[in-house]
Design a protein around this motif. Structure first.
Motif, mmCIF file in Angstrom:
data_model
loop_
_atom_site.group_PDB
_atom_site.id
_atom_site.type_symbol
_atom_site.label_atom_id
_atom_site.label_comp_id
_atom_site.label_asym_id
_atom_site.label_seq_id
_atom_site.Cartn_x
_atom_site.Cartn_y
_atom_site.Cartn_z
ATOM 1 N N UNK A 25 8.760 -3.456 -7.526
ATOM 2 C CA UNK A 25 7.546 -2.497 -7.319
ATOM 3 C C UNK A 25 6.224 -3.050 -7.243
ATOM 4 N N UNK A 26 5.564 -2.556 -6.274
ATOM 5 C CA UNK A 26 3.849 -2.742 -6.279
ATOM 6 C C UNK A 26 3.320 -2.209 -7.514
ATOM 7 N N UNK A 27 2.202 -2.796 -8.115
ATOM 8 C CA UNK A 27 1.371 -2.281 -8.898
ATOM 9 C C UNK A 27 0.544 -0.835 -8.452
ATOM 10 N N UNK A 28 -0.043 -0.219 -9.278
ATOM 11 C CA UNK A 28 -0.764 0.740 -8.861
ATOM 12 C C UNK A 28 -1.999 0.283 -8.070
ATOM 13 N N UNK A 29 -2.598 -0.804 -8.698
ATOM 14 C CA UNK A 29 -3.888 -1.365 -8.105
ATOM 15 C C UNK A 29 -3.382 -1.973 -6.615
ATOM 16 N N UNK A 30 -2.391 -2.386 -6.522
ATOM 17 C CA UNK A 30 -1.884 -3.121 -5.360
ATOM 18 C C UNK A 30 -1.787 -1.965 -4.066
ATOM 19 N N UNK A 31 -1.232 -0.788 -4.576
ATOM 20 C CA UNK A 31 -0.772 0.141 -3.733
ATOM 21 C C UNK A 31 -2.348 0.933 -3.161
ATOM 22 N N UNK A 32 -3.044 0.999 -4.485
ATOM 23 C CA UNK A 32 -4.477 1.300 -4.147
ATOM 24 C C UNK A 32 -5.311 0.797 -3.047
ATOM 25 N N UNK A 33 -5.174 -0.549 -3.152
ATOM 26 C CA UNK A 33 -5.737 -1.451 -2.317
ATOM 27 C C UNK A 33 -5.475 -1.395 -0.935
ATOM 28 N N UNK A 34 -4.251 -1.246 -0.459
ATOM 29 C CA UNK A 34 -3.594 -0.763 0.635
ATOM 30 C C UNK A 34 -4.071 0.534 0.990
ATOM 31 N N UNK A 47 -12.435 12.993 12.053
ATOM 32 C CA UNK A 47 -11.974 14.000 11.245
ATOM 33 C C UNK A 47 -10.983 13.199 10.050
ATOM 34 N N UNK A 48 -10.648 12.185 10.053
ATOM 35 C CA UNK A 48 -9.618 11.722 9.087
ATOM 36 C C UNK A 48 -8.515 12.440 8.796
ATOM 37 N N UNK A 49 -7.891 12.682 9.561
ATOM 38 C CA UNK A 49 -6.614 13.956 9.564
ATOM 39 C C UNK A 49 -5.362 13.472 8.664
ATOM 40 N N UNK A 50 -5.333 12.274 8.204
ATOM 41 C CA UNK A 50 -4.322 11.938 7.456
ATOM 42 C C UNK A 50 -4.118 12.453 5.990
ATOM 43 N N UNK A 51 -2.780 13.034 5.647
ATOM 44 C CA UNK A 51 -2.607 13.481 4.495
ATOM 45 C C UNK A 51 -1.453 12.858 4.073
ATOM 46 N N UNK A 52 -1.272 11.670 3.110
ATOM 47 C CA UNK A 52 -0.449 10.903 2.647
ATOM 48 C C UNK A 52 0.152 10.932 1.511
ATOM 49 N N UNK A 53 1.301 11.102 1.307
ATOM 50 C CA UNK A 53 2.215 11.232 -0.123
ATOM 51 C C UNK A 53 2.964 10.145 -0.269
ATOM 52 N N UNK A 54 2.661 9.631 -1.334
ATOM 53 C CA UNK A 54 3.358 8.142 -1.874
ATOM 54 C C UNK A 54 4.496 8.469 -2.824
ATOM 55 N N UNK A 55 5.864 8.334 -2.436
ATOM 56 C CA UNK A 55 6.675 8.378 -3.385
ATOM 57 C C UNK A 55 7.408 7.196 -4.032
ATOM 58 N N UNK A 56 7.880 7.178 -5.272
ATOM 59 C CA UNK A 56 8.429 5.892 -5.656
ATOM 60 C C UNK A 56 9.080 6.572 -6.944
ATOM 61 N N UNK A 57 10.107 5.744 -7.638
ATOM 62 C CA UNK A 57 10.963 5.986 -8.611
ATOM 63 C C UNK A 57 11.808 7.250 -8.315
ATOM 64 N N UNK A 126 15.505 4.161 2.249
ATOM 65 C CA UNK A 126 14.209 3.511 2.242
ATOM 66 C C UNK A 126 14.614 2.115 2.437
ATOM 67 N N UNK A 127 15.958 1.545 2.713
ATOM 68 C CA UNK A 127 16.027 -0.070 2.969
ATOM 69 C C UNK A 127 15.932 -0.565 1.412
ATOM 70 N N UNK A 128 16.294 0.179 0.629
ATOM 71 C CA UNK A 128 15.962 -0.488 -0.795
ATOM 72 C C UNK A 128 14.615 -0.607 -1.283
ATOM 73 N N UNK A 129 13.577 -0.237 -0.450
ATOM 74 C CA UNK A 129 12.181 -0.517 -0.721
ATOM 75 C C UNK A 129 11.770 0.434 -2.066
ATOM 76 N N UNK A 130 10.904 -0.022 -2.664
ATOM 77 C CA UNK A 130 10.451 0.843 -4.001
ATOM 78 C C UNK A 130 9.651 1.981 -3.808
ATOM 79 N N UNK A 131 8.969 2.058 -2.586
ATOM 80 C CA UNK A 131 7.963 2.959 -2.307
ATOM 81 C C UNK A 131 8.027 3.418 -0.898
#
Length: 226
Positions: A25-34, A47-57, A126-131
């Motif tokens: 997995x990526x760290x919380x800091x790495x994900x936040x930077x992205x 308008x910045x209309x993106x509403x993003x939900x990141x799932x892990x675990x 998710x092709x085995x991706x952690x997130x």
């Protein structure tokens, strides 16, 4: 965290749609930077209309199993239409070639329906991706402008991943179970699910990681006016 990042031209040209990931997995800091990089994407009228939900675990694993079960029962609830039958001419040919290159890299024959189905279902793993990031959007007018904004956000997200040594793959199929995802993540009905992005560290030893999709010449896509 490693703060080294690729130059822009390297990130753009080295980005690819990874279809095999390491479980690390990526760290919380790495994900936040992205996510912070992606937040600077342009949008219509800001308008910045993106509403993003990141799932892990466990949440990611649960969603994967539920989407697989839905698909196996023939249940799909996309907010937006998609069909290969809508492609024509060169667009259809490029889509067909993409599939051929991918399955050839995996050594799967065109008539091997069982292995093709198993490969298709890996989308829901998710092709085995952690997130995975699910990209939701509000509905404005005919939705074309806002969908374009989400596309620009997604490209920023993907380029940030590449520049920082990670990988991702945008997956239209993750948007085919919008009702299920909204319910499981407690997302308001006002938001529509466009697609998802699986991400993490690419498994560079996988056969699919060694394939790259061709690009047409700039002269085939662009007309210059003097």
């Amino acid at each position: 965290m490693n703060h080294f990042v690729l130059a822009f031209d390297d990130a753009v040209r080295q980005r690819f749609s990874a279809r095999a990931f390491l479980p690390t997995p990526l760290t919380d800091e790495q994900i936040h930077t992205i996510l912070l990089d992606a937040q600077y994407s342009p949008s219509n009228c800001n308008t910045q209309p993106w509403h993003v939900h990141v799932v892990s675990g466990e949440t990611k694993e649960r969603l994967g199993k539920l989407m697989t079960a839905n698909d196996m029962e023939g249940i799909q609830t996309p907010d937006f239409t998609f069909s290969y039958d809508d492609f024509y001419g060169d667009y259809f040919n490029r889509a067909h070639e993409q599939a051929r290159i991918y399955y050839d890299a995996l050594g799967i024959a065109r008539d091997d329906r069982e292995r093709r189905k198993a490969t298709y279902l890996r989308n829901y793993q998710f092709f085995n991706a952690p997130h995975a990031a699910f990209l939701f959007m509000p509905s404005f007018g005919d939705n074309i402008r806002v969908a374009a904004d989400i596309g620009m956000y997604a490209q920023s997200f993907l380029l940030s991943l590449t520049a920082r040594g990670f990988a991702g793959i945008p997956q239209t199929l993750l948007g085919f179970h919008a009702e299920l995802i909204r319910a499981e993540l407690s997302v308001s009905e006002e938001y529509r699910l466009l697609f998802g992005i699986s991400f993490g560290y690419a498994d560079t030893a996988a056969a699919s990681a060694k394939t790259r999709m061709p690009r047409v010449l700039v002269s085939e896509s662009v007309v210059m006016h003097g």
